[in-house]
Scaffold this motif. Sequence first.
Motif, mmCIF file in Angstrom:
data_model
loop_
_atom_site.group_PDB
_atom_site.id
_atom_site.type_symbol
_atom_site.label_atom_id
_atom_site.label_comp_id
_atom_site.label_asym_id
_atom_site.label_seq_id
_atom_site.Cartn_x
_atom_site.Cartn_y
_atom_site.Cartn_z
ATOM 1 N N SER A 50 0.684 -1.327 0.183
ATOM 2 C CA SER A 50 0.355 0.163 0.280
ATOM 3 C C SER A 50 0.953 1.351 0.311
ATOM 4 O O SER A 50 -0.008 2.357 0.210
ATOM 5 C CB SER A 50 -0.713 -0.274 1.355
ATOM 6 N N MET A 51 2.300 1.754 -0.125
ATOM 7 C CA MET A 51 2.711 2.662 -0.215
ATOM 8 C C MET A 51 2.960 3.087 -1.247
ATOM 9 O O MET A 51 2.835 4.872 -0.833
ATOM 10 C CB MET A 51 3.919 2.027 -0.116
ATOM 11 N N ASP A 52 2.193 3.169 -2.249
ATOM 12 C CA ASP A 52 1.509 4.200 -3.562
ATOM 13 C C ASP A 52 0.359 4.488 -3.330
ATOM 14 O O ASP A 52 -0.200 4.864 -3.848
ATOM 15 C CB ASP A 52 2.449 3.739 -4.714
ATOM 16 N N SER A 53 -0.849 3.814 -2.456
ATOM 17 C CA SER A 53 -1.547 4.090 -1.496
ATOM 18 C C SER A 53 -2.414 5.287 -0.891
ATOM 19 O O SER A 53 -0.832 5.812 -1.107
ATOM 20 C CB SER A 53 -2.988 3.285 -1.596
ATOM 21 N N ALA A 54 -3.047 6.349 -0.830
ATOM 22 C CA ALA A 54 -2.562 7.094 0.209
ATOM 23 C C ALA A 54 -2.332 7.152 1.461
ATOM 24 O O ALA A 54 -1.344 7.532 1.638
ATOM 25 C CB ALA A 54 -4.418 7.742 0.896
ATOM 26 N N ILE A 55 -2.215 5.413 2.031
ATOM 27 C CA ILE A 55 -0.224 5.534 2.875
ATOM 28 C C ILE A 55 0.462 6.178 2.589
ATOM 29 O O ILE A 55 1.485 6.532 3.304
ATOM 30 C CB ILE A 55 -0.390 3.637 2.618
ATOM 31 N N GLY A 56 0.839 6.420 1.278
ATOM 32 C CA GLY A 56 1.712 7.129 0.808
ATOM 33 C C GLY A 56 1.678 8.540 0.959
ATOM 34 O O GLY A 56 2.619 9.473 0.427
ATOM 35 N N LEU A 57 0.639 9.392 2.015
ATOM 36 C CA LEU A 57 0.544 10.430 2.172
ATOM 37 C C LEU A 57 1.626 11.132 2.845
ATOM 38 O O LEU A 57 2.596 11.993 1.882
ATOM 39 C CB LEU A 57 -0.646 10.681 2.732
ATOM 40 N N SER A 58 2.544 10.881 3.329
ATOM 41 C CA SER A 58 4.170 11.050 3.919
ATOM 42 C C SER A 58 4.783 11.355 3.129
ATOM 43 O O SER A 58 5.284 12.108 2.942
ATOM 44 C CB SER A 58 4.064 10.211 5.298
ATOM 45 N N THR A 59 4.400 10.427 1.958
ATOM 46 C CA THR A 59 5.876 10.171 1.115
ATOM 47 C C THR A 59 5.449 11.876 0.054
ATOM 48 O O THR A 59 6.514 12.907 -0.402
ATOM 49 C CB THR A 59 6.014 8.896 0.342
ATOM 50 N N MET A 60 4.127 11.684 0.274
ATOM 51 C CA MET A 60 4.443 12.865 -1.063
ATOM 52 C C MET A 60 4.322 14.276 -0.515
ATOM 53 O O MET A 60 4.712 15.201 -1.276
ATOM 54 C CB MET A 60 2.557 12.808 -1.598
ATOM 55 N N ILE A 61 3.504 14.144 1.457
ATOM 56 C CA ILE A 61 4.193 15.658 1.143
ATOM 57 C C ILE A 61 5.563 15.861 1.463
ATOM 58 O O ILE A 61 6.342 17.112 1.029
ATOM 59 C CB ILE A 61 3.652 15.963 2.263
ATOM 60 N N ALA A 62 6.383 14.936 1.493
ATOM 61 C CA ALA A 62 7.853 15.522 1.604
ATOM 62 C C ALA A 62 8.763 15.387 0.244
ATOM 63 O O ALA A 62 9.118 15.992 -0.068
ATOM 64 C CB ALA A 62 8.159 13.412 2.686
ATOM 65 N N ILE A 63 7.834 14.871 -0.634
ATOM 66 C CA ILE A 63 8.851 14.591 -2.176
ATOM 67 C C ILE A 63 8.148 15.415 -3.051
ATOM 68 O O ILE A 63 8.609 15.872 -4.490
ATOM 69 C CB ILE A 63 9.518 13.026 -2.528
ATOM 70 N N GLY A 64 6.913 15.430 -2.892
ATOM 71 C CA GLY A 64 5.859 16.819 -3.902
ATOM 72 C C GLY A 64 5.230 15.679 -4.662
ATOM 73 O O GLY A 64 5.100 14.574 -5.099
ATOM 74 N N PRO A 65 4.218 16.146 -5.137
ATOM 75 C CA PRO A 65 2.822 15.252 -6.033
ATOM 76 C C PRO A 65 3.746 14.798 -7.454
ATOM 77 O O PRO A 65 3.682 13.561 -7.567
ATOM 78 C CB PRO A 65 1.306 15.984 -5.678
ATOM 79 N N ASP A 66 4.715 16.237 -7.589
ATOM 80 C CA ASP A 66 5.398 14.930 -8.882
ATOM 81 C C ASP A 66 5.975 14.312 -8.643
ATOM 82 O O ASP A 66 6.293 13.122 -9.551
ATOM 83 C CB ASP A 66 5.435 16.884 -9.688
ATOM 84 N N SER A 67 7.052 14.775 -7.994
ATOM 85 C CA SER A 67 7.787 13.152 -7.295
ATOM 86 C C SER A 67 6.993 12.001 -7.658
ATOM 87 O O SER A 67 7.500 10.859 -7.351
ATOM 88 C CB SER A 67 8.735 13.660 -6.470
ATOM 89 N N PHE A 68 5.616 12.311 -6.771
ATOM 90 C CA PHE A 68 5.740 10.818 -5.813
ATOM 91 C C PHE A 68 4.641 9.998 -7.059
ATOM 92 O O PHE A 68 4.724 8.805 -7.501
ATOM 93 C CB PHE A 68 4.140 11.174 -5.190
ATOM 94 N N GLY A 69 4.288 11.426 -8.594
ATOM 95 C CA GLY A 69 3.771 10.023 -10.116
ATOM 96 C C GLY A 69 4.538 9.540 -10.210
ATOM 97 O O GLY A 69 4.646 8.522 -11.024
ATOM 98 N N GLU A 70 5.711 10.190 -9.891
ATOM 99 C CA GLU A 70 7.325 10.010 -11.106
ATOM 100 C C GLU A 70 7.656 7.992 -9.990
ATOM 101 O O GLU A 70 7.712 7.153 -11.192
ATOM 102 C CB GLU A 70 8.438 10.591 -10.820
ATOM 103 N N MET A 71 7.079 8.155 -8.808
ATOM 104 C CA MET A 71 7.029 6.825 -8.751
ATOM 105 C C MET A 71 6.356 5.509 -8.615
ATOM 106 O O MET A 71 6.578 4.733 -8.890
ATOM 107 C CB MET A 71 7.331 7.094 -7.133
ATOM 108 N N LEU A 72 4.894 6.232 -8.412
ATOM 109 C CA LEU A 72 3.815 5.445 -9.115
ATOM 110 C C LEU A 72 4.831 5.237 -11.018
ATOM 111 O O LEU A 72 3.883 3.824 -11.204
ATOM 112 C CB LEU A 72 3.168 6.403 -9.486
ATOM 113 N N GLY A 73 5.156 6.110 -11.673
ATOM 114 C CA GLY A 73 5.276 5.911 -12.913
ATOM 115 C C GLY A 73 6.512 4.584 -12.765
ATOM 116 O O GLY A 73 6.074 4.020 -14.657
ATOM 117 N N GLY A 74 8.096 4.596 -12.273
ATOM 118 C CA GLY A 74 8.308 3.938 -12.160
ATOM 119 C C GLY A 74 7.771 2.007 -11.481
ATOM 120 O O GLY A 74 8.483 1.271 -12.294
ATOM 121 N N MET A 75 6.896 2.473 -10.734
ATOM 122 C CA MET A 75 6.121 0.933 -11.103
ATOM 123 C C MET A 75 5.283 0.745 -11.715
ATOM 124 O O MET A 75 4.900 -0.687 -12.179
ATOM 125 C CB MET A 75 5.140 1.254 -9.491
ATOM 126 N N ARG A 76 4.554 1.094 -12.601
ATOM 127 C CA ARG A 76 3.690 1.289 -13.637
ATOM 128 C C ARG A 76 4.531 0.630 -15.100
ATOM 129 O O ARG A 76 4.014 -0.466 -15.633
ATOM 130 C CB ARG A 76 3.168 2.695 -14.244
#
Length: 544
Positions: free
Chosen positions: A274-300
Amino acid sequence: MSASAATLTTRPAWQALAAHHEAIRDVHLRELFAADPERGTRMTASGASLFLDYSKHRATPETIALLVALARECGLVERRMAMFSGEKINITEHRAVLHTALRAPREATITVDGVNVVPLVHEVLDRMRAFATAVRGGAWKGFTGSRIRNIVNIGIGGSDLGPAMAYRALAHFAQRDLTVRFVSNVDATDFAEATRDLDPAQTLFIVSSKTFTTIETMTNAAVARDWIIGALGDPRAVARHFVAVSTNEHAVREFGIDPANMFGFWDWVGGRYSMDSAIGLSTMIAIGPDSFGEMLGGMRTMDGHFRDAPLEQNLPVLHALLGIWYTDFFGTQSAAVLPYDQYLARLPAYLQQLIMESNGKSVTLSGARVRYATSPVIWGEPGTNGQHSFHQLLHQGTPLVPVDFIGFMHSLNPMGAQHDLLMANLLAQAAALAFGKTAAEVRAEGTPEALVPHRVFEGNRPSSVILAGLLTPATLGALIALYEHSVFTQGVIWDIDSFDQWGVELGKTLATRIAADLAPSADTAPAHDSSTNALISRYRAARG
Ligand code: F6P
């Protein structure tokens, strides 16, 4: 078609592997490399910006072909399709397994019970993005009007390890004027130490719990609520200092968090996935939505590779099959993950839950006892630190421990020759494990005869080398998805439910009963086994 538990070890491919193992189990990697000068470049694969060198495994192309045949016989291709398409492959909980939907593009369609879940995923992502942007930019204020400077994620297991690992892994990309901390343990020390230097007026708690019933998390969340109200003097402060991530809106509301400040996910997302679900909210706040989106892109991208690449060149499949080869044919009982990157310090801990909570099972899908080994124990530490600690056992100990080395071509913190030195150590360790040092070589160095046995490295100790260019959000995403799909592949072959975790329940129930016996008000004799009773009595006596 799914693997039939009772018949896994009688499958033709399994039998062929057993015979093949007899033939090659004593062959040394020195011989394999001598026999094929191209081996070091031939036994490699790449995908989703990751490169895998699996040449230093006690395997030949025939081994790989037989393992792939086993995967096919066990229905990997069909089961993979079942997972991606939302079939309820978590049979003991009657749930779909759709962490891949968490990174599906907005236009995709993936249905569960007739509902396309992709718009739901993106609706939550959009809300996370807006909230993260508000916190990062200072628009989201605390109760007293102060800007939020500290984020504390309260959660445990999958609601802690993924975000904690990712925050550390992606610290380079984090907004450095925000402090992000993680509280998981019911040991009050965890909360006390995480908050001792924080200003409540500037602190936001994210209570992360899929169920919102986990005792550790709810206990810590209650302590946090008291801490905020005590400091800010008004229960209304909770609304500005708490948000929730959960699937349980009712419990979130009961706790006192406005559902408007809740970020949801769904029962088809396992906690450890679940780290890429809303459970990743702290990650998104830390690195920003764009970087979080890049992480999702790598997973995809890794999802696509896993879905589409031929099995023989498929990173998660190769990774999984080599794991099966050692666990079930060489009898190895543990596997080490050694990232040569300090940012990945928490990766082994994260993978411990991902792998062992998923595949630490001993009954098949149909409930029969397995007749083969399943998940190994996973452990590890970043290199080079481990070299001055447990690598002794890896090189000369009695257990055979397959290793994943993970390294990067470039450093996020280039300083002099340090990165070359780091990578030289990674390559040296993999080579030393594989090829060792013979008695003749030791003698040729003038070693006194009595010391020769002590200084011999027998070698033939297998490892994978996983390389990427740079540890970016996308690379991390690809790496995590690689392991996720490796776990799935192994679960298919072992014919187990990789997505339930009944094995954690008994301890929880007992702890609740024993907690009542330890309470100051407890006045009846404990009624457990004699050992537990005696320990409870000892504890009570010590506590007066
Ligand atoms: O106790 C095990 C477990 O259920 C994990 O599977 C899960 O990740 C963790 O507890 C936390 O659960 P929750 O997110 O519901 O608090």
